[in-house]
Write a protein that holds these residues in place. Structure first.
Motif, PDB file in Angstrom:
ATOM      1  N   TYR A 118      -0.658 -13.146 -53.168  1.00 21.88           N
ATOM      2  CA  TYR A 118       0.040 -14.120 -52.337  1.00 21.88           C
ATOM      3  C   TYR A 118      -0.356 -15.519 -52.782  1.00 21.88           C
ATOM      4  CZ  TYR A 118      -4.378 -14.779 -49.882  1.00 21.88           C
ATOM      5  OH  TYR A 118      -5.685 -15.062 -49.599  1.00 21.88           O
ATOM      6  N   ILE A 119       0.379 -16.493 -52.305  1.00 21.18           N
ATOM      7  CA  ILE A 119       0.094 -17.895 -52.577  1.00 21.18           C
ATOM      8  C   ILE A 119      -0.270 -18.540 -51.247  1.00 21.18           C
ATOM      9  CG2 ILE A 119       2.535 -18.487 -52.463  1.00 21.18           C
ATOM     10  CD1 ILE A 119       1.994 -20.707 -54.501  1.00 21.18           C
ATOM     11  N   ALA A 120      -1.307 -19.335 -51.250  1.00 22.61           N
ATOM     12  CA  ALA A 120      -1.815 -19.902 -50.003  1.00 22.61           C
ATOM     13  C   ALA A 120      -1.146 -21.216 -49.624  1.00 22.61           C
ATOM     14  CB  ALA A 120      -3.326 -20.110 -50.105  1.00 22.61           C
ATOM     15  N   LEU A 121      -0.286 -21.736 -50.461  1.00 21.24           N
ATOM     16  CA  LEU A 121       0.386 -22.995 -50.152  1.00 21.24           C
ATOM     17  C   LEU A 121       1.631 -22.734 -49.307  1.00 21.24           C
ATOM     18  CD1 LEU A 121       0.252 -24.686 -53.666  1.00 21.24           C
ATOM     19  CD2 LEU A 121      -1.114 -25.293 -51.667  1.00 21.24           C
ATOM     20  N   PRO A 122       1.934 -23.595 -48.352  1.00 18.77           N
ATOM     21  CA  PRO A 122       3.156 -23.440 -47.558  1.00 18.77           C
ATOM     22  C   PRO A 122       4.355 -24.020 -48.313  1.00 18.77           C
ATOM     23  CG  PRO A 122       1.892 -25.282 -46.735  1.00 18.77           C
ATOM     24  CD  PRO A 122       1.095 -24.691 -47.838  1.00 18.77           C
ATOM     25  N   VAL A 123       4.904 -23.232 -49.233  1.00 18.17           N
ATOM     26  CA  VAL A 123       6.000 -23.709 -50.081  1.00 18.17           C
ATOM     27  C   VAL A 123       7.190 -22.764 -49.975  1.00 18.17           C
ATOM     28  CG1 VAL A 123       4.488 -24.905 -51.716  1.00 18.17           C
ATOM     29  CG2 VAL A 123       5.028 -22.512 -52.080  1.00 18.17           C
ATOM     30  N   GLY A 124       8.305 -23.200 -50.545  1.00 17.72           N
ATOM     31  CA  GLY A 124       9.519 -22.403 -50.534  1.00 17.72           C
ATOM     32  C   GLY A 124       9.492 -21.278 -51.562  1.00 17.72           C
ATOM     33  N   VAL A 125      10.470 -20.416 -51.468  1.00 15.98           N
ATOM     34  CA  VAL A 125      10.551 -19.235 -52.333  1.00 15.98           C
ATOM     35  C   VAL A 125      10.651 -19.626 -53.801  1.00 15.98           C
ATOM     36  CG1 VAL A 125      11.971 -17.223 -52.909  1.00 15.98           C
ATOM     37  CG2 VAL A 125      11.575 -17.830 -50.527  1.00 15.98           C
ATOM     38  N   GLU A 126      11.453 -20.630 -54.115  1.00 14.64           N
ATOM     39  CA  GLU A 126      11.622 -21.029 -55.511  1.00 14.64           C
ATOM     40  C   GLU A 126      10.341 -21.636 -56.077  1.00 14.64           C
ATOM     41  OE1 GLU A 126      15.156 -23.408 -55.809  1.00 14.64           O
ATOM     42  OE2 GLU A 126      16.445 -21.639 -55.724  1.00 14.64           O
ATOM     43  N   GLN A 127       9.537 -22.250 -55.232  1.00 17.38           N
ATOM     44  CA  GLN A 127       8.253 -22.775 -55.693  1.00 17.38           C
ATOM     45  C   GLN A 127       7.266 -21.630 -55.928  1.00 17.38           C
ATOM     46  OE1 GLN A 127       8.272 -25.634 -52.391  1.00 17.38           O
ATOM     47  NE2 GLN A 127       7.599 -27.152 -53.896  1.00 17.38           N
ATOM     48  N   VAL A 128       7.371 -20.586 -55.139  1.00 16.62           N
ATOM     49  CA  VAL A 128       6.534 -19.404 -55.356  1.00 16.62           C
ATOM     50  C   VAL A 128       6.929 -18.732 -56.667  1.00 16.62           C
ATOM     51  CG1 VAL A 128       5.891 -17.141 -54.440  1.00 16.62           C
ATOM     52  CG2 VAL A 128       6.117 -19.076 -52.897  1.00 16.62           C
ATOM     53  N   ASN A 129       8.218 -18.747 -57.015  1.00 18.51           N
ATOM     54  CA  ASN A 129       8.665 -18.174 -58.289  1.00 18.51           C
ATOM     55  C   ASN A 129       7.933 -18.818 -59.458  1.00 18.51           C
ATOM     56  OD1 ASN A 129      10.476 -16.577 -56.920  1.00 18.51           O
ATOM     57  ND2 ASN A 129      12.245 -17.858 -57.373  1.00 18.51           N
ATOM     58  N   THR A 130       7.759 -20.129 -59.406  1.00 19.63           N
ATOM     59  CA  THR A 130       7.053 -20.839 -60.466  1.00 19.63           C
ATOM     60  C   THR A 130       5.624 -20.330 -60.583  1.00 19.63           C
ATOM     61  OG1 THR A 130       8.395 -22.798 -60.026  1.00 19.63           O
ATOM     62  CG2 THR A 130       6.407 -23.120 -61.321  1.00 19.63           C
ATOM     63  N   GLU A 131       4.958 -20.166 -59.455  1.00 20.01           N
ATOM     64  CA  GLU A 131       3.582 -19.671 -59.469  1.00 20.01           C
ATOM     65  C   GLU A 131       3.505 -18.235 -59.978  1.00 20.01           C
ATOM     66  OE1 GLU A 131       0.364 -20.865 -58.837  1.00 20.01           O
ATOM     67  OE2 GLU A 131       1.470 -22.708 -59.148  1.00 20.01           O
ATOM     68  N   ILE A 132       4.473 -17.412 -59.614  1.00 14.93           N
ATOM     69  CA  ILE A 132       4.484 -16.018 -60.071  1.00 14.93           C
ATOM     70  C   ILE A 132       4.597 -15.968 -61.593  1.00 14.93           C
ATOM     71  CG2 ILE A 132       5.853 -13.885 -60.103  1.00 14.93           C
ATOM     72  CD1 ILE A 132       6.506 -14.457 -57.130  1.00 14.93           C
ATOM     73  N   VAL A 133       5.551 -16.708 -62.147  1.00 15.15           N
ATOM     74  CA  VAL A 133       5.744 -16.705 -63.599  1.00 15.15           C
ATOM     75  C   VAL A 133       4.500 -17.250 -64.297  1.00 15.15           C
ATOM     76  CG1 VAL A 133       7.118 -17.669 -65.492  1.00 15.15           C
ATOM     77  CG2 VAL A 133       8.253 -16.846 -63.427  1.00 15.15           C
ATOM     78  N   TYR A 134       3.926 -18.316 -63.758  1.00 11.40           N
ATOM     79  CA  TYR A 134       2.721 -18.903 -64.349  1.00 11.40           C
ATOM     80  C   TYR A 134       1.571 -17.897 -64.329  1.00 11.40           C
ATOM     81  CZ  TYR A 134      -1.348 -21.861 -65.027  1.00 11.40           C
ATOM     82  OH  TYR A 134      -2.529 -22.389 -65.483  1.00 11.40           O
ATOM     83  N   GLU A 135       1.341 -17.257 -63.205  1.00 12.15           N
ATOM     84  CA  GLU A 135       0.241 -16.288 -63.085  1.00 12.15           C
ATOM     85  C   GLU A 135       0.431 -15.118 -64.043  1.00 12.15           C
ATOM     86  OE1 GLU A 135      -2.686 -15.916 -61.288  1.00 12.15           O
ATOM     87  OE2 GLU A 135      -2.444 -18.041 -60.856  1.00 12.15           O
ATOM     88  N   ILE A 136       1.644 -14.590 -64.113  1.00  8.99           N
ATOM     89  CA  ILE A 136       1.898 -13.459 -65.001  1.00  8.99           C
ATOM     90  C   ILE A 136       1.673 -13.855 -66.460  1.00  8.99           C
ATOM     91  CG2 ILE A 136       3.694 -11.928 -65.913  1.00  8.99           C
ATOM     92  CD1 ILE A 136       4.852 -11.802 -63.062  1.00  8.99           C
ATOM     93  N   GLU A 137       2.218 -14.996 -66.861  1.00  9.34           N
ATOM     94  CA  GLU A 137       2.109 -15.383 -68.253  1.00  9.34           C
ATOM     95  C   GLU A 137       0.691 -15.767 -68.650  1.00  9.34           C
ATOM     96  OE1 GLU A 137       5.113 -18.080 -69.609  1.00  9.34           O
ATOM     97  OE2 GLU A 137       6.725 -16.694 -69.092  1.00  9.34           O
ATOM     98  N   THR A 138      -0.051 -16.394 -67.761  1.00  9.64           N
ATOM     99  CA  THR A 138      -1.424 -16.745 -68.127  1.00  9.64           C
ATOM    100  C   THR A 138      -2.339 -15.524 -68.141  1.00  9.64           C
ATOM    101  OG1 THR A 138      -1.912 -17.390 -65.823  1.00  9.64           O
ATOM    102  CG2 THR A 138      -1.342 -19.151 -67.388  1.00  9.64           C
ATOM    103  N   ARG A 139      -2.057 -14.526 -67.328  1.00  6.14           N
ATOM    104  CA  ARG A 139      -2.873 -13.313 -67.343  1.00  6.14           C
ATOM    105  C   ARG A 139      -2.572 -12.417 -68.522  1.00  6.14           C
ATOM    106  NH1 ARG A 139      -3.482 -10.888 -61.236  1.00  6.14           N
ATOM    107  NH2 ARG A 139      -4.180 -12.810 -60.239  1.00  6.14           N
ATOM    108  N   TYR A 140      -1.329 -12.445 -69.017  1.00 10.06           N
ATOM    109  CA  TYR A 140      -0.921 -11.492 -70.050  1.00 10.06           C
ATOM    110  C   TYR A 140      -0.594 -12.129 -71.395  1.00 10.06           C
ATOM    111  CZ  TYR A 140      -0.973  -8.217 -66.253  1.00 10.06           C
ATOM    112  OH  TYR A 140      -1.379  -7.445 -65.214  1.00 10.06           O
ATOM    113  N   CYS A 141      -0.983 -13.375 -71.612  1.00 10.49           N
ATOM    114  CA  CYS A 141      -0.736 -13.960 -72.941  1.00 10.49           C
ATOM    115  C   CYS A 141      -1.997 -13.955 -73.773  1.00 10.49           C
ATOM    116  CB  CYS A 141      -0.175 -15.351 -72.854  1.00 10.49           C
ATOM    117  SG  CYS A 141      -1.283 -16.621 -72.258  1.00 10.49           S
TER     118      CYS A 141
END
Length: 141
Positions: A118-141
């Motif tokens: 989960y993300i602890a910031l009170p943000v919108g769904v599209e802002q969470v999408n950015t965090e999801i992509v960032y987390e996935i790419e930094t963990r698996y690159c």
């Protein structure tokens, strides 16, 4: 297994590349919004390569569920080995034939980051999408 030219990217380089895909604006400490379709295309390019999508004829573009299924099938064995010690009850995920772009992002988030992410910031769904992509790419690159 992953793209070789992105394997040596730093977190800052990943962040700069992803910021170019996001909507412009000043969001302070919160991530800028990224549309779900843009996020799916980025993860498809990251995990499957840019030529994977172009291998389909224009009349038969892959659906979002085909993209998700291809990403998960390519990386299932590696993740199963990683999570084997955590739980013995792991099954290969099933992907429905039709899914929305946001549903695909949620599925890939659960697959790569775990169902408890989960993300602890009170943000919108599209802002969470950015965090999801960032987390996935930094963990698996």
């Amino acid at each position: 297994m992953f793209k070789l030219f992105r394997k040596h990217e730093t977190n800052d380089q990943v962040s700069d590349r992803l910021l170019k895909l996001c909507e412009e604006g000043d969001y302070g400490i919160c991530p800028p919004p990224m549309k779900a379709s843009v996020a799916i295309n980025e993860l498809c390019n990251f995990f499957l390569g840019q030529d994977w999508y172009n291998s389909f004829p224009e009349t038969d573009k892959p659906s979002i569920s085909k993209i998700v299924r291809a990403i998960e099938e390519k990386h299932t064995l590696k993740l199963l080995k990683k999570r084997w010690s955590e739980s013995k009850n792991i099954t290969i995920p099933t992907v429905p034939d039709s899914m929305t772009a946001q549903g695909a992002i949620n599925e890939l988030c659960n697959f790569f980051l775990g169902e408890g992410w989960y993300i602890a910031l009170p943000v919108g769904v599209e802002q969470v999408n950015t965090e999801i992509v960032y987390e996935i790419e930094t963990r698996y690159c």
